[in-house]
Design a protein around this motif. Structure first.
Motif, PDB file in Angstrom:
ATOM      1  N   THR A   5       0.862  -1.177   0.000  1.00 18.70           N
ATOM      2  CA  THR A   5       0.000   0.000   0.000  1.00 18.70           C
ATOM      3  C   THR A   5       0.901   1.231   0.000  1.00 18.70           C
ATOM      4  OG1 THR A   5      -0.195   0.117   2.428  1.00 18.70           O
ATOM      5  CG2 THR A   5      -1.855  -1.177   1.235  1.00 18.70           C
ATOM      6  N   TYR A   6       0.400   2.292  -0.596  1.00 22.72           N
ATOM      7  CA  TYR A   6       1.110   3.577  -0.619  1.00 22.72           C
ATOM      8  C   TYR A   6       0.352   4.544   0.292  1.00 22.72           C
ATOM      9  CZ  TYR A   6       3.892   2.303  -4.786  1.00 22.72           C
ATOM     10  OH  TYR A   6       4.773   1.711  -5.669  1.00 22.72           O
ATOM     11  N   GLU A   7       1.012   5.011   1.321  1.00 20.46           N
ATOM     12  CA  GLU A   7       0.391   5.957   2.251  1.00 20.46           C
ATOM     13  C   GLU A   7       0.998   7.333   1.991  1.00 20.46           C
ATOM     14  OE1 GLU A   7      -2.032   4.600   3.809  1.00 20.46           O
ATOM     15  OE2 GLU A   7      -1.430   2.551   3.333  1.00 20.46           O
ATOM     16  N   PRO A   8       0.241   8.281   1.442  1.00 19.74           N
ATOM     17  CA  PRO A   8       0.818   9.547   0.999  1.00 19.74           C
ATOM     18  C   PRO A   8       1.326  10.419   2.140  1.00 19.74           C
ATOM     19  CG  PRO A   8      -1.576   9.583   0.807  1.00 19.74           C
ATOM     20  CD  PRO A   8      -1.203   8.183   1.182  1.00 19.74           C
ATOM     21  N   ILE A   9       2.491  10.987   1.925  1.00 19.11           N
ATOM     22  CA  ILE A   9       3.027  12.013   2.813  1.00 19.11           C
ATOM     23  C   ILE A   9       2.642  13.379   2.258  1.00 19.11           C
ATOM     24  CG2 ILE A   9       5.157  13.054   3.710  1.00 19.11           C
ATOM     25  CD1 ILE A   9       6.411  10.222   3.520  1.00 19.11           C
ATOM     26  N   ASP A  10       2.836  13.535   0.975  1.00 15.74           N
ATOM     27  CA  ASP A  10       2.402  14.716   0.236  1.00 15.74           C
ATOM     28  C   ASP A  10       2.144  14.247  -1.193  1.00 15.74           C
ATOM     29  OD1 ASP A  10       4.870  14.548  -1.072  1.00 15.74           O
ATOM     30  OD2 ASP A  10       5.794  16.134   0.103  1.00 15.74           O
ATOM     31  N   PRO A  11       1.863  15.103  -2.140  1.00 19.39           N
ATOM     32  CA  PRO A  11       1.519  14.627  -3.485  1.00 19.39           C
ATOM     33  C   PRO A  11       2.606  13.832  -4.201  1.00 19.39           C
ATOM     34  CG  PRO A  11       0.795  16.894  -3.187  1.00 19.39           C
ATOM     35  CD  PRO A  11       1.624  16.569  -1.992  1.00 19.39           C
ATOM     36  N   ALA A  18       5.689   3.109   2.135  1.00 21.75           N
ATOM     37  CA  ALA A  18       5.296   1.833   1.515  1.00 21.75           C
ATOM     38  C   ALA A  18       6.206   0.715   1.980  1.00 21.75           C
ATOM     39  CB  ALA A  18       5.336   1.937  -0.006  1.00 21.75           C
ATOM     40  N   ASN A  19       5.815  -0.499   1.695  1.00 22.14           N
ATOM     41  CA  ASN A  19       6.653  -1.680   1.878  1.00 22.14           C
ATOM     42  C   ASN A  19       7.145  -2.158   0.517  1.00 22.14           C
ATOM     43  OD1 ASN A  19       6.433  -1.864   4.667  1.00 22.14           O
ATOM     44  ND2 ASN A  19       4.518  -3.033   4.545  1.00 22.14           N
ATOM     45  N   ARG A  20       8.259  -2.898   0.518  1.00 19.63           N
ATOM     46  CA  ARG A  20       8.809  -3.431  -0.734  1.00 19.63           C
ATOM     47  C   ARG A  20       8.084  -4.735  -1.080  1.00 19.63           C
ATOM     48  NH1 ARG A  20      13.841  -1.764   1.782  1.00 19.63           N
ATOM     49  NH2 ARG A  20      14.784  -0.040   0.608  1.00 19.63           N
ATOM     50  N   SER A  21       7.099  -4.633  -1.920  1.00 22.68           N
ATOM     51  CA  SER A  21       6.363  -5.828  -2.345  1.00 22.68           C
ATOM     52  C   SER A  21       6.077  -5.731  -3.830  1.00 22.68           C
ATOM     53  CB  SER A  21       5.052  -5.965  -1.571  1.00 22.68           C
ATOM     54  OG  SER A  21       4.263  -7.012  -2.098  1.00 22.68           O
ATOM     55  N   SER A  22       6.380  -6.800  -4.565  1.00 23.51           N
ATOM     56  CA  SER A  22       6.140  -6.819  -6.012  1.00 23.51           C
ATOM     57  C   SER A  22       4.733  -7.274  -6.364  1.00 23.51           C
ATOM     58  CB  SER A  22       7.144  -7.758  -6.681  1.00 23.51           C
ATOM     59  OG  SER A  22       6.917  -9.099  -6.258  1.00 23.51           O
ATOM     60  N   GLY A  23       4.063  -7.968  -5.428  1.00 24.39           N
ATOM     61  CA  GLY A  23       2.747  -8.543  -5.720  1.00 24.39           C
ATOM     62  C   GLY A  23       2.807  -9.895  -6.398  1.00 24.39           C
ATOM     63  N   LYS A  24       4.022 -10.397  -6.689  1.00 21.14           N
ATOM     64  CA  LYS A  24       4.133 -11.658  -7.435  1.00 21.14           C
ATOM     65  C   LYS A  24       3.504 -12.829  -6.685  1.00 21.14           C
ATOM     66  CE  LYS A  24       8.361 -10.406  -9.955  1.00 21.14           C
ATOM     67  NZ  LYS A  24       9.805 -10.701 -10.128  1.00 21.14           N
ATOM     68  N   GLN A  25       3.749 -12.912  -5.360  1.00 21.25           N
ATOM     69  CA  GLN A  25       3.215 -14.048  -4.614  1.00 21.25           C
ATOM     70  C   GLN A  25       1.697 -13.975  -4.473  1.00 21.25           C
ATOM     71  OE1 GLN A  25       5.184 -17.024  -2.926  1.00 21.25           O
ATOM     72  NE2 GLN A  25       3.199 -17.314  -3.888  1.00 21.25           N
ATOM     73  N   GLY A  26       1.189 -12.786  -4.155  1.00 18.69           N
ATOM     74  CA  GLY A  26      -0.257 -12.651  -4.011  1.00 18.69           C
ATOM     75  C   GLY A  26      -1.005 -12.907  -5.300  1.00 18.69           C
ATOM     76  N   ALA A  65       1.474  -6.582   1.577  1.00 21.10           N
ATOM     77  CA  ALA A  65       2.396  -5.974   2.547  1.00 21.10           C
ATOM     78  C   ALA A  65       1.861  -4.580   2.862  1.00 21.10           C
ATOM     79  CB  ALA A  65       3.804  -5.913   1.982  1.00 21.10           C
ATOM     80  N   VAL A  66       0.906  -4.532   3.770  1.00 16.61           N
ATOM     81  CA  VAL A  66       0.230  -3.276   4.101  1.00 16.61           C
ATOM     82  C   VAL A  66       1.160  -2.419   4.966  1.00 16.61           C
ATOM     83  CG1 VAL A  66      -1.781  -2.243   5.204  1.00 16.61           C
ATOM     84  CG2 VAL A  66      -2.001  -4.436   4.001  1.00 16.61           C
ATOM     85  N   ALA A  67       1.304  -1.154   4.624  1.00 20.38           N
ATOM     86  CA  ALA A  67       2.115  -0.252   5.438  1.00 20.38           C
ATOM     87  C   ALA A  67       1.492  -0.138   6.827  1.00 20.38           C
ATOM     88  CB  ALA A  67       2.201   1.122   4.774  1.00 20.38           C
ATOM     89  N   ASP A  68       2.316  -0.259   7.857  1.00 21.71           N
ATOM     90  CA  ASP A  68       1.801  -0.254   9.225  1.00 21.71           C
ATOM     91  C   ASP A  68       1.345   1.131   9.671  1.00 21.71           C
ATOM     92  OD1 ASP A  68       2.239  -3.011   9.770  1.00 21.71           O
ATOM     93  OD2 ASP A  68       4.373  -2.611   9.965  1.00 21.71           O
ATOM     94  N   TRP A  69       1.928   2.169   9.055  1.00 17.77           N
ATOM     95  CA  TRP A  69       1.616   3.525   9.500  1.00 17.77           C
ATOM     96  C   TRP A  69       1.251   4.420   8.325  1.00 17.77           C
ATOM     97  CZ3 TRP A  69       6.334   1.188  10.934  1.00 17.77           C
ATOM     98  CH2 TRP A  69       6.369   0.689  12.244  1.00 17.77           C
ATOM     99  N   GLU A  82      -4.918   1.900  -3.390  1.00 22.25           N
ATOM    100  CA  GLU A  82      -3.611   2.481  -3.091  1.00 22.25           C
ATOM    101  C   GLU A  82      -3.318   2.478  -1.601  1.00 22.25           C
ATOM    102  OE1 GLU A  82      -1.911   6.855  -3.804  1.00 22.25           O
ATOM    103  OE2 GLU A  82      -1.919   5.600  -5.624  1.00 22.25           O
ATOM    104  N   ARG A  83      -4.246   2.944  -0.783  1.00 20.04           N
ATOM    105  CA  ARG A  83      -4.007   3.073   0.653  1.00 20.04           C
ATOM    106  C   ARG A  83      -4.584   1.891   1.427  1.00 20.04           C
ATOM    107  NH1 ARG A  83      -6.847   6.648   2.794  1.00 20.04           N
ATOM    108  NH2 ARG A  83      -8.298   7.008   1.066  1.00 20.04           N
ATOM    109  N   ALA A  84      -4.097   1.703   2.662  1.00 15.94           N
ATOM    110  CA  ALA A  84      -4.561   0.600   3.502  1.00 15.94           C
ATOM    111  C   ALA A  84      -6.053   0.709   3.784  1.00 15.94           C
ATOM    112  CB  ALA A  84      -3.768   0.581   4.812  1.00 15.94           C
ATOM    113  N   GLU A  85      -6.532   1.903   4.025  1.00 21.50           N
ATOM    114  CA  GLU A  85      -7.960   2.077   4.320  1.00 21.50           C
ATOM    115  C   GLU A  85      -8.819   1.696   3.123  1.00 21.50           C
ATOM    116  OE1 GLU A  85      -7.434   6.162   5.635  1.00 21.50           O
ATOM    117  OE2 GLU A  85      -8.226   5.591   7.606  1.00 21.50           O
TER     118      GLU A  85
END
Length: 401
Positions: free
Chosen positions: A200-206, A211-219, A277-281, A254-257
């Motif tokens: 997931t991508y959690e925006p800081i600004d635009p 984020a976490n390093r995940s390619s999505g290949k396994q999922g 790999a959901v970003a924890d924060w 894009e975001r965890a929510e």
């Protein structure tokens, strides 16, 4: 292997993507299939029958009125003496002939005469693929039971052209052929599955994000493996650079929510596999303008808050799926941390793996996992991520039965 001993009739029509058919022949034969090629006249403008014949190790059929080939009604024999017909590339012209029952050359005559499954890999300019006539023809062919793989998005042969219309890669077509011919039992038929994948991508600004390093290949591989066993799969994917699997419904977030909302909207379900790999924060506040870098004497500080724990919410939900599986990406004490996660999150299984830099798992094609349940731990060997996915899908089928 599904294709071992199968007879594939490969129809190659005239488009620049015809060069990919040469590799497709090789890939099919690697898996034990016999390939008989049919080429249209326009296909010969892009690749030669000599090259096609060399790779297929058999005669290449090109002419409806060939005295030698048609002495025993060869087009009917070609249409029936196979297990599957693949059309790759399938041009807009050939698809139009198929949809309207036209038969004025060997390829279109064979397609009209066949009673075998047909798999089409479209390849054309994006404007042609989006044309109303092509859309009508595609819907007609699908209603007639024709299988499709692709097209894919990307750059076209024409300079400056890009969009949806590229023929799928040979391995994607091979996988589609395996799905069409796969007559193995479908133990998950009728079951509804949710799979999350990617980061997931959690925006800081635009322009910045956490984020976490995940390619999505396994999922993504797990979503496909469940679908191959008959499950109705919804894949909820964060931002990744890999294509959507064609045999599942994919929702992009894009975001965890956003991922949580998508998961909850698809409950109840029978199976939930939370691979993402959901970003924890995430940041406590969102800003609309780029944060400017401060002077070296004024370090930047971010106020963070925890993201929702999607696995824990699903594991304790009133509509909890029958089987809930989570992933634990760890760098130390793999089994210990995985077992703690199993208890806290209300999961049935935790798939724990070592994602330290040395392992090469993050972004790589292979994985080495530990399957942690309340009855013990099963250590799997180093496997391709697709093999991990198939083994996990088989385990789910065994447990759900």
């Amino acid at each position: 292997m599904v294709l071992s001993g199968k007879h594939i009739l490969l129809i190659i029509s005239g488009g620049i993507a015809a060069y990919k058919s040469l590799d497709l022949i090789r890939r099919l034969r690697e898996r034990g299939a016999k390939v008989t090629p049919v080429m249209t006249e326009s296909a010969k403008e892009f690749i030669t029958p000599l090259a096609v014949g060399a790779l297929s190790a058999t005669h290449v059929f090109t002419d409806l009125f060939s005295r030698q080939d048609e002495q025993d009604v060869g087009h009917i024999r070609l249409a029936r003496d196979c297990d599957l017909v693949i059309v790759a590339p399938a041009t807009a012209d050939l698809m139009a002939k198929m949809a309207n029952g036209l038969a004025n050359d060997l390829a279109s005559t064979v397609l009209l005469a066949t009673d075998r499954p047909v798999l089409v890999a479209p390849a054309m300019n994006p404007k042609m693929w989006a044309a109303k006539a092509t859309k009508r023809n595609t819907e007609t062919l699908k209603a007639d039971g024709v299988h499709f793989t692709g097209p894919m998005a990307g750059e076209m042969a024409e300079k400056g052209e890009a969009g949806l219309g590229r023929m799928g890669e040979p391995l994607q077509i091979v996988e589609a052929a395996e799905r069409v011919l796969d007559d193995r039992p479908k133990p998950l038929a009728g079951k509804k599955a949710i799979v999350t994948s990617g980061p997931t991508y959690e925006p800081i600004d635009p322009v910045r994000y956490i984020a976490n390093r995940s390619s999505g290949k396994q999922g993504h591989a797990i979503a496909v493996a469940l679908a191959e066993l008959g499950a109705n799969v919804t894949l909820i994917s964060g931002p990744v650079a890999i294509d959507d699997p064609q045999q599942v419904a994919t929702i992009h977030v894009e975001r965890a929510e956003e991922m949580l909302d998508a998961v909850l909207s698809h409950l109840p379900a029978d199976i939930a596999v939370m691979v993402a790999a959901v970003a924890d924060w995430r940041t406590t506040t969102s800003v609309d303008q780029k944060i400017k870098k401060q002077s070296m004497n004024q370090p930047m500080a971010l106020q963070l808050t925890e993201n929702p724990d999607i696995l824990k919410i699903v594991g304790h939900h009133a509509n909890r799926p029958n089987i809930v599986i989570g992933f634990a990406a760890e760098t130390q004490d793999i089994e210990k941390n995985g077992r703690l996660k199993l208890e806290r999150k209300g999961a049935d299984i935790i798939v724990a793996n070592d994602v330290s830099t040395a392992s090469g798992v993050m972004g790589g094609d292979r994985n080495r996992v530990k399957i942690i349940s309340r009855t013990g731990t099963d250590i799997w060997p180093d496997l391709d991520k697709h093999e991990v996915a198939r083994n996990l899908a088989a385990l789910i089928a065994e447990k759900i039965s």
